[in-house]
Scaffold this motif. Structure first.
Motif, PDB file in Angstrom:
ATOM      1  N   ASN A 246       0.666  -1.195   0.178  1.00 44.82           N
ATOM      2  CA  ASN A 246      -0.181  -0.043  -0.023  1.00 44.82           C
ATOM      3  C   ASN A 246       0.904   1.244  -0.038  1.00 44.82           C
ATOM      4  OD1 ASN A 246      -2.549  -1.248   0.102  1.00 44.82           O
ATOM      5  ND2 ASN A 246      -2.157  -1.881   2.303  1.00 44.82           N
ATOM      6  N   GLY A 247       0.774   2.114  -1.242  1.00 39.46           N
ATOM      7  CA  GLY A 247       1.787   3.195  -1.357  1.00 39.46           C
ATOM      8  C   GLY A 247       3.144   3.001  -1.673  1.00 39.46           C
ATOM      9  N   ALA A 248       3.799   4.053  -1.923  1.00 45.45           N
ATOM     10  CA  ALA A 248       5.258   3.936  -2.207  1.00 45.45           C
ATOM     11  C   ALA A 248       6.203   3.161  -1.113  1.00 45.45           C
ATOM     12  CB  ALA A 248       5.712   5.159  -2.555  1.00 45.45           C
ATOM     13  N   VAL A 249       7.241   2.374  -1.082  1.00 46.70           N
ATOM     14  CA  VAL A 249       8.141   1.850  -0.410  1.00 46.70           C
ATOM     15  C   VAL A 249       9.298   2.757  -0.527  1.00 46.70           C
ATOM     16  CG1 VAL A 249       9.513   0.016   0.346  1.00 46.70           C
ATOM     17  CG2 VAL A 249       7.259  -0.282  -0.465  1.00 46.70           C
ATOM     18  N   ASP A 250       9.867   3.598   0.551  1.00 46.07           N
ATOM     19  CA  ASP A 250      10.941   4.180   0.608  1.00 46.07           C
ATOM     20  C   ASP A 250      12.130   3.115   0.784  1.00 46.07           C
ATOM     21  OD1 ASP A 250       9.918   6.614   0.634  1.00 46.07           O
ATOM     22  OD2 ASP A 250       9.510   6.752   2.915  1.00 46.07           O
ATOM     23  N   LEU A 251      13.294   3.853  -0.059  1.00 43.14           N
ATOM     24  CA  LEU A 251      14.430   2.949  -0.119  1.00 43.14           C
ATOM     25  C   LEU A 251      15.823   3.792   0.730  1.00 43.14           C
ATOM     26  CD1 LEU A 251      13.941   1.974  -3.835  1.00 43.14           C
ATOM     27  CD2 LEU A 251      13.618   0.672  -1.782  1.00 43.14           C
ATOM     28  N   PRO A 252      15.635   3.653   1.945  1.00 37.51           N
ATOM     29  CA  PRO A 252      16.756   4.583   2.591  1.00 37.51           C
ATOM     30  C   PRO A 252      18.025   3.957   2.404  1.00 37.51           C
ATOM     31  CG  PRO A 252      14.841   3.776   4.191  1.00 37.51           C
ATOM     32  CD  PRO A 252      14.653   2.882   2.900  1.00 37.51           C
ATOM     33  N   LEU A 253      19.159   4.643   2.069  1.00 38.58           N
ATOM     34  CA  LEU A 253      20.422   4.228   2.094  1.00 38.58           C
ATOM     35  C   LEU A 253      21.048   3.546   3.246  1.00 38.58           C
ATOM     36  CD1 LEU A 253      21.842   6.972  -0.125  1.00 38.58           C
ATOM     37  CD2 LEU A 253      21.099   4.980  -0.913  1.00 38.58           C
ATOM     38  N   GLY A 254      20.623   3.742   4.229  1.00 38.36           N
ATOM     39  CA  GLY A 254      21.003   3.315   5.642  1.00 38.36           C
ATOM     40  C   GLY A 254      20.496   2.023   6.162  1.00 38.36           C
ATOM     41  N   GLN A 255      19.466   1.547   5.321  1.00 43.34           N
ATOM     42  CA  GLN A 255      18.679   0.547   5.673  1.00 43.34           C
ATOM     43  C   GLN A 255      19.125  -0.836   4.984  1.00 43.34           C
ATOM     44  OE1 GLN A 255      14.475   0.784   5.634  1.00 43.34           O
ATOM     45  NE2 GLN A 255      13.921  -1.307   6.117  1.00 43.34           N
ATOM     46  N   SER A 256      19.908  -1.806   5.824  1.00 44.41           N
ATOM     47  CA  SER A 256      20.506  -3.024   5.118  1.00 44.41           C
ATOM     48  C   SER A 256      19.612  -4.012   4.379  1.00 44.41           C
ATOM     49  CB  SER A 256      21.389  -3.440   6.019  1.00 44.41           C
ATOM     50  OG  SER A 256      20.512  -4.058   7.308  1.00 44.41           O
ATOM     51  N   GLU A 257      18.294  -4.200   4.979  1.00 42.78           N
ATOM     52  CA  GLU A 257      17.423  -5.316   4.342  1.00 42.78           C
ATOM     53  C   GLU A 257      15.914  -4.605   4.221  1.00 42.78           C
ATOM     54  OE1 GLU A 257      18.290  -8.195   3.318  1.00 42.78           O
ATOM     55  OE2 GLU A 257      20.114  -8.206   3.603  1.00 42.78           O
ATOM     56  N   LEU A 258      15.322  -4.899   3.220  1.00 39.05           N
ATOM     57  CA  LEU A 258      14.050  -4.468   2.984  1.00 39.05           C
ATOM     58  C   LEU A 258      13.407  -5.559   2.172  1.00 39.05           C
ATOM     59  CD1 LEU A 258      12.170  -2.137   3.425  1.00 39.05           C
ATOM     60  CD2 LEU A 258      13.017  -1.153   1.352  1.00 39.05           C
ATOM     61  N   GLY A 259      12.101  -5.944   2.412  1.00 40.06           N
ATOM     62  CA  GLY A 259      11.292  -6.771   1.604  1.00 40.06           C
ATOM     63  C   GLY A 259      10.127  -6.666   1.708  1.00 40.06           C
ATOM     64  N   PHE A 260       9.328  -6.643   0.562  1.00 39.41           N
ATOM     65  CA  PHE A 260       7.833  -6.488   0.680  1.00 39.41           C
ATOM     66  C   PHE A 260       7.117  -7.281  -0.627  1.00 39.41           C
ATOM     67  CE2 PHE A 260       9.904  -3.026  -1.111  1.00 39.41           C
ATOM     68  CZ  PHE A 260       9.409  -2.946  -2.474  1.00 39.41           C
ATOM     69  N   THR A 261       5.827  -7.252  -0.618  1.00 36.26           N
ATOM     70  CA  THR A 261       5.191  -8.086  -1.806  1.00 36.26           C
ATOM     71  C   THR A 261       4.496  -6.598  -2.552  1.00 36.26           C
ATOM     72  OG1 THR A 261       4.693  -9.975  -0.640  1.00 36.26           O
ATOM     73  CG2 THR A 261       3.447  -9.530  -2.520  1.00 36.26           C
ATOM     74  N   ALA A 262       4.845  -6.723  -3.974  1.00 35.19           N
ATOM     75  CA  ALA A 262       4.300  -5.696  -4.876  1.00 35.19           C
ATOM     76  C   ALA A 262       3.098  -6.300  -5.735  1.00 35.19           C
ATOM     77  CB  ALA A 262       5.254  -5.170  -5.713  1.00 35.19           C
ATOM     78  N   ALA A 263       2.514  -5.467  -6.723  1.00 37.25           N
ATOM     79  CA  ALA A 263       1.337  -5.753  -7.376  1.00 37.25           C
ATOM     80  C   ALA A 263       1.582  -7.236  -8.086  1.00 37.25           C
ATOM     81  CB  ALA A 263       0.935  -4.648  -8.393  1.00 37.25           C
ATOM     82  N   GLY A 264       0.699  -7.876  -8.145  1.00 39.16           N
ATOM     83  CA  GLY A 264       0.837  -9.340  -8.851  1.00 39.16           C
ATOM     84  C   GLY A 264       1.621 -10.328  -8.222  1.00 39.16           C
ATOM     85  N   ASP A 265       1.672 -10.008  -6.798  1.00 36.97           N
ATOM     86  CA  ASP A 265       2.488 -11.251  -5.826  1.00 36.97           C
ATOM     87  C   ASP A 265       3.877 -11.254  -6.310  1.00 36.97           C
ATOM     88  OD1 ASP A 265      -0.037 -11.704  -4.293  1.00 36.97           O
ATOM     89  OD2 ASP A 265      -0.611 -13.069  -5.846  1.00 36.97           O
ATOM     90  N   ALA A 266       4.485 -10.129  -6.797  1.00 39.95           N
ATOM     91  CA  ALA A 266       5.775  -9.988  -7.018  1.00 39.95           C
ATOM     92  C   ALA A 266       6.501  -9.909  -5.814  1.00 39.95           C
ATOM     93  CB  ALA A 266       6.232  -8.911  -7.999  1.00 39.95           C
ATOM     94  N   ARG A 267       7.520 -10.645  -5.486  1.00 37.81           N
ATOM     95  CA  ARG A 267       8.479 -10.357  -4.130  1.00 37.81           C
ATOM     96  C   ARG A 267       9.682  -9.527  -4.375  1.00 37.81           C
ATOM     97  NH1 ARG A 267       7.821  -9.560   1.099  1.00 37.81           N
ATOM     98  NH2 ARG A 267       9.650 -10.453   2.208  1.00 37.81           N
ATOM     99  N   VAL A 268       9.461  -8.336  -3.669  1.00 37.71           N
ATOM    100  CA  VAL A 268      10.700  -7.319  -3.962  1.00 37.71           C
ATOM    101  C   VAL A 268      11.659  -7.342  -2.836  1.00 37.71           C
ATOM    102  CG1 VAL A 268      11.411  -5.091  -4.263  1.00 37.71           C
ATOM    103  CG2 VAL A 268       9.418  -5.897  -5.582  1.00 37.71           C
TER     104      VAL A 268
END
Length: 461
Positions: A2-24
């Motif tokens: 839901n909404g855009a996902v920020d990509l902070p340079l200082g965050q080492s790990e990030l994961g979420f599910t995008a439209a169409g069940d794509a795993r980012v």
């Protein structure tokens, strides 16, 4: 998602599910290398890109002990395919040809990308080859001189294409002395003057772990990808234990632009005039970028757009006519293009400006808004069937935007755009200085009515 996902340079790990069940997923390694993947259900192919946020705008004059680097970015794009200590140029080509893969590179104004598309089982090979090229290219002096000739031929080919000439002069006219106004590939003078030492210094200064962004989309397992990449980079000689933060993203503060000439004519004895006209546009992170997409679509994208209907359908003045918007970190362009007979060039130019002023004065209709939203949504969904598009989206998100926007969020933002938003943006655009470039058998006198405010008196009812 839901909404855009920020990509902070200082965050080492990030994961979420995008439209169409794509795993980012996104990992920032201790060395500063950033790895982003989008796992697409049902995909059997994969596209991988090695990015560095260095483009033609980052080249410079000689400064003290620093050599001039004009043309170095484009030179590097060619030279990284010419061999390493481990692979010859032929070895690199065979690696991809033997599995039916594709590999290439592109130089842009704000980044360079080396990419490949292969079957999922061949991803480790692609990672190994690209990592070797990116870290360990020899920039052999003989290959350097050979490739200089190849690049000069490439520039000659572009110079023979009036549309390419018009495009380069248009960016120069709209953006003036801003580095974004320079040609991406350099020019014959800078390529002839480029030295192997200057290009090597450019390579060493900008192709480091903290500069590297790797994006992969399709049939990809993120953990396996990170492992394959770390092994490939270590084998190539990089010390991934040395800690460094990723390089900062560019400033998104709009730059001051001192535009060039209002009218630029390049005389060519050809059948058509290649005509470009436009104004400075929006930066890549402008909150109005969804509005710009709607405006551009309704105004000049597709057969139902204003420009197509007014210039081609109603008057038969051109075969090809459209508008476009290019956005960069601190500047942008909104432009209109047409190819037409020399005798009609002045009328076409006046029509293009008048129609944009008409949108600024009266706006677009609800039906046009609805059509534009539908066109944008459908085109975006179809484009995302291609893993190349998804890989590129990850790269732009990481390098420029600092946020990931999936299809659902893009559609939501588009749906929020109103006819008043579109009219307000058009009013802003027409208040900016217009530049016109024409390549063909014409002269400046043909475009008086396109540049002067009197253009708004032309009948486009």
């Amino acid at each position: 998602m839901n909404g855009a996902v920020d990509l902070p340079l200082g965050q080492s790990e990030l994961g979420f599910t995008a439209a169409g069940d794509a795993r980012v997923r996104r990992s920032v390694l201790p060395s500063g290398v950033r790895v982003l993947s989008e796992q697409v259900p049902g995909s059997r192919s994969v596209t991988v890109g090695f990015w560095v946020a260095v483009g033609s705008r980052d080249e410079h004059h000689a400064d003290g002990a620093l050599p001039a680097t004009y043309g170095s970015t484009h030179f590097l794009e060619h030279l990284l395919f010419k061999g390493t200590a481990e692979r010859t140029a032929l070895d690199i080509a065979i690696s991809f040809d033997s599995v039916g893969g594709e590999h290439n590179a592109l130089t842009a104004k704000e980044y360079t990308c080396y990419y490949a598309r292969v079957q999922d089982r061949d991803l480790p090979m692609a990672i190994g080859a690209l990592a070797d090229m990116f870290t360990s290219s020899l920039l052999d002096p003989l290959e350097f001189d050979n490739e200089r000739g190849v690049i000069l031929e490439e520039l000659s080919m572009a110079g023979d294409d009036p549309a390419d000439v018009a495009n380069e002069r248009f960016f120069e006219a709209v953006l003036g002395e801003h580095p974004l106004g320079r040609p991406i590939g350099g020019d014959p003078e800078t390529i002839r003057a480029a030295t192997r030492d200057a290009v090597w210094a450019h390579f060493q200064a900008n192709y480091r772990p903290q500069d590297l962004v790797v994006t992969v989309a399709g049939a990809v397992d993120h953990d396996r990808l990170v492992g394959d990449l770390e092994r490939a980079l270590t084998r190539a000689g990089w010390d991934l234990t040395a800690q460094a933060p990723p390089v900062e993203r560019r400033s998104t503060e709009p730059a001051y632009l001192e535009t060039g000439a209002a009218v630029t004519v390049v005389s060519r004895p050809i059948e058509q005039v290649n005509l470009l006209m436009g104004v400075p546009g929006l930066v890549a992170t402008d909150e109005r970028r969804s509005t710009m997409s709607v405006l551009n679509t309704a105004f000049g994208s597709g057969m139902s757009s204003r420009l197509f209907q007014q210039v081609r359908e109603r008057r038969g003045l051109a075969y090809s006519v459209y508008s476009f918007a290019q956005a960069y970190s601190d500047a942008g362009i909104f432009g209109m293009y047409a190819g037409c007979a020399p005798a009609k060039a002045g009328t076409v130019a006046a029509l293009m400006r008048t129609e944009l002023e008409r949108v600024a004065e009266h706006g677009i209709t609800p039906d046009e808004l609805h059509r534009a939203a539908g066109q944008l949504g459908g085109a975006s969904a179809l484009a995302l069937e291609d893993s190349d598009t998804r890989m590129s989206r990850l790269g732009r998100a990481e390098l420029t935007l600092g946020e990931f926007v999936d299809l659902d969020e893009a559609l939501r933002r588009t749906a929020l755009v109103t006819v008043d938003d579109v009219q307000s943006l058009a009013q802003d655009l027409v208040s900016r200085p217009f530049s016109l470039v024409a390549v063909g058998a014409t002269d400046e006198s043909a475009f008086h009515y396109a540049i002067e405010p009197a253009a708004s008196t032309l009948d486009v009812g």
